[in-house]
Design a protein around this motif. Sequence first.
Motif, short mmCIF file in Angstrom:
data_model
loop_
_atom_site.label_atom_id
_atom_site.label_comp_id
_atom_site.label_asym_id
_atom_site.label_seq_id
_atom_site.Cartn_x
_atom_site.Cartn_y
_atom_site.Cartn_z
N MET A 164 0.81 -1.22 0.00
CA MET A 164 0.00 0.00 0.00
C MET A 164 0.84 1.27 0.00
N LEU A 165 1.94 1.26 0.72
CA LEU A 165 2.76 2.46 0.80
C LEU A 165 4.16 2.13 0.30
N ILE A 216 8.08 3.88 1.32
CA ILE A 216 8.00 4.83 2.42
C ILE A 216 9.25 4.66 3.29
N ILE A 245 -1.03 -3.14 16.18
CA ILE A 245 -2.49 -2.98 16.15
C ILE A 245 -3.16 -4.35 16.05
N ILE A 300 -1.58 2.32 16.98
CA ILE A 300 -2.07 3.43 16.16
C ILE A 300 -1.26 4.69 16.42
N TYR A 301 -0.93 4.89 17.70
CA TYR A 301 -0.16 6.08 18.05
C TYR A 301 1.21 6.06 17.38
N LEU A 308 2.05 4.41 14.72
CA LEU A 308 1.88 4.56 13.27
C LEU A 308 1.73 6.04 12.91
N GLY A 309 0.93 6.73 13.70
CA GLY A 309 0.77 8.16 13.46
C GLY A 309 2.08 8.91 13.60
N MET A 358 4.24 8.12 10.56
CA MET A 358 3.76 8.65 9.29
C MET A 358 3.79 10.16 9.26
N THR A 359 3.32 10.78 10.35
CA THR A 359 3.08 12.22 10.29
C THR A 359 3.88 13.01 11.30
N LEU A 370 -7.19 5.69 12.99
CA LEU A 370 -6.17 5.28 12.03
C LEU A 370 -6.45 5.91 10.66
N MET A 380 -5.64 9.53 10.68
CA MET A 380 -4.20 9.76 10.59
C MET A 380 -3.70 9.59 9.16
N TYR A 389 -1.88 12.23 6.77
CA TYR A 389 -0.66 11.96 6.01
C TYR A 389 -0.84 12.39 4.55
N LEU A 411 -0.61 16.02 4.46
CA LEU A 411 0.78 16.47 4.63
C LEU A 411 1.53 16.39 3.32
#
Lengths: 209, 495
Positions: free
Chosen positions: A111-112, A115, A128, A155-156, A158-159, A162-163, B175, B178, B182, B185
Amino acid sequence: MEQLVMVLLFVAFLQNRIMDLRKAVACLCLQSAIIAGACLISGLANGNGLHSVLPGLLTILVKVCLIPYALFRLVGKLTDERELVADINTNYSTALSAFFLMLSYVLVDKMLPGIGDRDIMASSMGLILIGLVLIVMRSRAIMQIIGLMTMENGIYLLGLAMTEGLPTVIELGIFFDVLVAVLVLVILTNRLNVSFMTTDTNVLRRLKG
Amino acid sequence: MQTLIYGMLGLPFVFALIAISGFFSNRALHILNRIIATIVGGIFVEMLMQISPGEVFNSEYFYLDALSIWVLLIVIVLYVASAWVSKSYLVREHKMGYLSRTPKLIGRYYALYHMFVLTMMLVLLLKNLGLMWVGIEATTLISALLVSFKFTRSALEATWKYIMVCTVGICLALLGTMILYYAQLTATGTEKALSWLWLSQHGDLLNPSLTKLAFLFIFIGYGTKVGLAPMHTWLPDAYSEAPSLISGLLSGALCTCSLYVLIRNLIIVIPTIGTAFIMDLFFVFAFLTIAIAVPFVVVQRDIKRLLAYSSMENIGIMIVGLGIFSSISVGATLLHMFNHALIKFVLFYIAGTVIQEYQTKNMMRIHGMVQEAPHTATFLLMGMFAILGMPPFGLFFSKFNIIFSLFKNGQYLLGSLMIFLLAGILIGILYHVMRMLCGRAKRKAYADLLDHTDTPFLAVLLIGSIALGMGLERIPYLNSLLLEASQIVVGGVHL
């Protein structure tokens, strides 16, 4: 960061093997501490004052201190402190977790593609799914709370990968929600213990149809 | 405007603190509860005066447009109505039930109830998608305490399921949010992180595959909270075990709020991922939800679970309307939200009264209500007619428009399937209602418990539903509000 992720996965797998409630809460505490460490490292690397270390400090306060404290107190009130499912269950859940970890690597690659933090992404996705496995496979209420927290930690992370963290207001809101969620669950578990004389969620099967 | 919003959010909070403190007697709390809710209603009317349907209010954290006003209107109407009828409900519960065991329970009930409404209003006023998520999670937690309010064994079971399923679902929505951040961003930078207005104006810049992934998680997450099959397992349990007033709010207001957040996310992603994918996704889940509800309605014995499954059916219809994504169907969906909220609140209240009268939830043990409790029977019959979508009630018009747009869209098979499923629901519900109303009474009712303190409000809600269906064109304000709101959903925002 890579070493931290390795330790984190080790701890998450350990979570699958522990049947003693006290040790399980300690394990969750350790897991949250690792997340807090990762959060602090990434915050310091970005480096713009208090704003960047605040999520890490909050993680330490909420997830390493307050939540384990509440859970330890809860365990202290219970009379039997072990998980009730058969021991073979640990083998199944470990195998499932390993499978899900592989799956999350595949998912991240699909999917990514390309990255940067592939390992962190995959392991947080794995975290998760491991949390979900714990919720589904364990029957004690506290173990399910631990599964939920594991999922939240995933989830935290991952966030974070990612960001580099959500805006501060939202972070604050999420921490508040997590804290309240655990409080509500602790109240409910207490009530379960009073009403059913056990915190085994398998007794909750009256409502059907 | 800002002050009005603070007042709207501050008053229930202050009252919650007062109620939990325990300094006031139950009598004072009953009166204060009504006063506070009425003042909040007044503040909302003042807000409506200041902002016309086409305008928006935009500040750093708050955002109000026709869509949020429409949903806010639903929540406030239910808030005021439930505050005014809650005294008679609680007094009756107090006489015959769990409330008399511990003294402070009424204060705790009021505190939780006002906090619950407060979090719902907060969700509708916020501008930021991340904060909306925080609000929705907060509604879950507070309503969980309300669902478990009786602390019986079955209430605890229902709450445990509710909180576990919903929190896991809502975590998936986080999720998704987020991933959306992304995508934002990578497209436009950190500026205005997750601001709904910014994202809806720049939706076409987002990376399509990332957005699709994000929306899948968001849909599953908020879909759990709305009660879509197969994530609906918590819904009948929670609705049936909560106090009846709260069941009405859960079904009428909370569901609507979750759907609202889903719609907000939908508006953002539509330009990038297109309507075809959305239609397929929504139809699969919606028809599954309706189809699962049918057999459970037919064989149901518990009156509140019957209403819960009927809620699932209506949620399915709303999701179908959103999936078609034409201006007629979206307008009908918004109208359906309003009508369903009004009628479901009345029905849950009536169901609570029936349970108090007969001391059982089992519909098989209730007969001859027409003779024994004629007022309750009348309201039950009218409410059931309304929820089944019979004219002149508003649900007829919204259901008709949604099915009409299915056919207009060329989906003949799905349209026929929907009519077939709705007929199944109608047969199931009417069978149960007629059994309860007619026949000879085998079990003595206590009395007809509806009286002049609550019937006026129920009647107003029922008439409101008729007005919303037949007379919508004659209420210019509401009509233009609805048009604007559906225009925002279908056409996006161009400021």
